[in-house]
Motif scaffolding. Structure first.
Motif, PDB file in Angstrom:
ATOM      1  N   MET A   1      17.567  62.225  56.186  1.00 13.04           N
ATOM      2  CA  MET A   1      16.225  61.962  55.640  1.00 13.04           C
ATOM      3  C   MET A   1      16.358  62.005  54.198  1.00 13.04           C
ATOM      4  O   MET A   1      15.642  61.088  53.490  1.00 13.04           O
ATOM      5  CB  MET A   1      15.200  62.925  56.107  1.00 13.04           C
ATOM      6  N   HIS A   2      17.303  62.847  53.723  1.00 10.57           N
ATOM      7  CA  HIS A   2      17.393  62.717  52.167  1.00 10.57           C
ATOM      8  C   HIS A   2      17.890  61.442  51.727  1.00 10.57           C
ATOM      9  O   HIS A   2      17.379  61.026  50.764  1.00 10.57           O
ATOM     10  CB  HIS A   2      18.543  63.971  51.741  1.00 10.57           C
ATOM     11  N   THR A   3      18.951  60.948  52.308  1.00 10.98           N
ATOM     12  CA  THR A   3      19.264  59.601  51.913  1.00 10.98           C
ATOM     13  C   THR A   3      18.137  58.566  51.944  1.00 10.98           C
ATOM     14  O   THR A   3      18.144  57.675  51.109  1.00 10.98           O
ATOM     15  CB  THR A   3      20.444  59.073  52.823  1.00 10.98           C
ATOM     16  N   GLY A   4      17.432  58.568  53.058  1.00  8.56           N
ATOM     17  CA  GLY A   4      16.246  57.836  53.230  1.00  8.56           C
ATOM     18  C   GLY A   4      15.260  57.795  52.099  1.00  8.56           C
ATOM     19  O   GLY A   4      14.611  56.750  51.533  1.00  8.56           O
ATOM     20  N   GLN A   5      15.081  59.132  51.645  1.00 10.70           N
ATOM     21  CA  GLN A   5      14.067  59.497  50.401  1.00 10.70           C
ATOM     22  C   GLN A   5      14.898  58.844  49.245  1.00 10.70           C
ATOM     23  O   GLN A   5      13.987  58.144  48.373  1.00 10.70           O
ATOM     24  CB  GLN A   5      13.839  60.991  50.307  1.00 10.70           C
ATOM     25  N   GLU A   6      15.990  58.954  49.278  1.00 13.22           N
ATOM     26  CA  GLU A   6      16.749  58.487  47.779  1.00 13.22           C
ATOM     27  C   GLU A   6      16.624  57.080  47.780  1.00 13.22           C
ATOM     28  O   GLU A   6      16.593  56.514  46.721  1.00 13.22           O
ATOM     29  CB  GLU A   6      18.309  58.837  47.850  1.00 13.22           C
ATOM     30  N   GLN A   7      16.732  56.204  48.960  1.00 13.13           N
ATOM     31  CA  GLN A   7      16.870  54.850  48.751  1.00 13.13           C
ATOM     32  C   GLN A   7      15.581  54.350  48.998  1.00 13.13           C
ATOM     33  O   GLN A   7      15.343  53.303  49.152  1.00 13.13           O
ATOM     34  CB  GLN A   7      17.834  54.616  50.204  1.00 13.13           C
ATOM     35  N   GLY A   8      14.302  55.132  48.863  1.00 14.59           N
ATOM     36  CA  GLY A   8      12.957  54.752  49.098  1.00 14.59           C
ATOM     37  C   GLY A   8      12.326  54.277  50.330  1.00 14.59           C
ATOM     38  O   GLY A   8      11.314  53.671  50.461  1.00 14.59           O
ATOM     39  N   GLN A   9      13.322  54.546  51.532  1.00 11.57           N
ATOM     40  CA  GLN A   9      12.864  54.093  52.755  1.00 11.57           C
ATOM     41  C   GLN A   9      11.871  55.139  53.392  1.00 11.57           C
ATOM     42  O   GLN A   9      10.966  54.819  54.019  1.00 11.57           O
ATOM     43  CB  GLN A   9      14.011  54.274  53.824  1.00 11.57           C
ATOM     44  N   PHE A  10      11.864  56.436  52.802  1.00 16.37           N
ATOM     45  CA  PHE A  10      10.772  57.475  53.100  1.00 16.37           C
ATOM     46  C   PHE A  10      10.086  57.964  51.935  1.00 16.37           C
ATOM     47  O   PHE A  10      10.774  57.854  50.905  1.00 16.37           O
ATOM     48  CB  PHE A  10      11.454  58.683  53.810  1.00 16.37           C
ATOM     49  N   ARG A  11       8.887  58.531  52.134  1.00 11.08           N
ATOM     50  CA  ARG A  11       8.086  59.212  50.918  1.00 11.08           C
ATOM     51  C   ARG A  11       8.671  60.191  50.863  1.00 11.08           C
ATOM     52  O   ARG A  11       9.658  61.015  51.555  1.00 11.08           O
ATOM     53  CB  ARG A  11       6.625  59.072  51.355  1.00 11.08           C
ATOM     54  N   ASP A  12       8.393  60.859  49.636  1.00 18.21           N
ATOM     55  CA  ASP A  12       8.882  62.131  49.375  1.00 18.21           C
ATOM     56  C   ASP A  12       7.942  63.352  49.971  1.00 18.21           C
ATOM     57  O   ASP A  12       6.946  63.139  50.243  1.00 18.21           O
ATOM     58  CB  ASP A  12       8.587  62.561  47.885  1.00 18.21           C
ATOM     59  N   PHE A  13       8.728  64.250  50.735  1.00 17.92           N
ATOM     60  CA  PHE A  13       8.204  65.320  51.759  1.00 17.92           C
ATOM     61  C   PHE A  13       9.338  66.374  51.649  1.00 17.92           C
ATOM     62  O   PHE A  13      10.551  66.141  51.430  1.00 17.92           O
ATOM     63  CB  PHE A  13       7.669  64.615  52.803  1.00 17.92           C
ATOM     64  N   ASP A  14       9.098  67.551  52.220  1.00 12.51           N
ATOM     65  CA  ASP A  14       9.847  68.716  52.138  1.00 12.51           C
ATOM     66  C   ASP A  14      10.585  68.325  53.733  1.00 12.51           C
ATOM     67  O   ASP A  14      10.100  68.460  54.656  1.00 12.51           O
ATOM     68  CB  ASP A  14       9.053  69.808  52.415  1.00 12.51           C
TER      69      ASP A  14
END
Length: 61
Positions: A1-14
């Protein structure tokens, strides 16, 4: 999930909260199915719920 957030695939969430939420939801759905309940509407609803919870504002999922 962290990688997905870094790549903009996921929104920012805890990530810890999201992982716990997904795990709890899967456990509940599996218990429902194991007790003889139908797979639907769980499959389609959970896809929709977690898609909405993780999708970026641009919808790039």
């Amino acid at each position: 999930m962290h990688t997905g957030q870094e790549q903009g695939q996921f929104r920012d969430f805890d990530i810890n909260v999201m992982c716990a939420t997904i795990r709890g939801t899967l456990n509940a759905a599996l218990a429902h199915i194991a007790s003889g309940g139908p797979v639907e509407p769980y499959a389609s609803e959970l896809r929709a719920v977690f898609g909405a919870a993780t999708t970026t504002a641009k919808g790039d999922l």
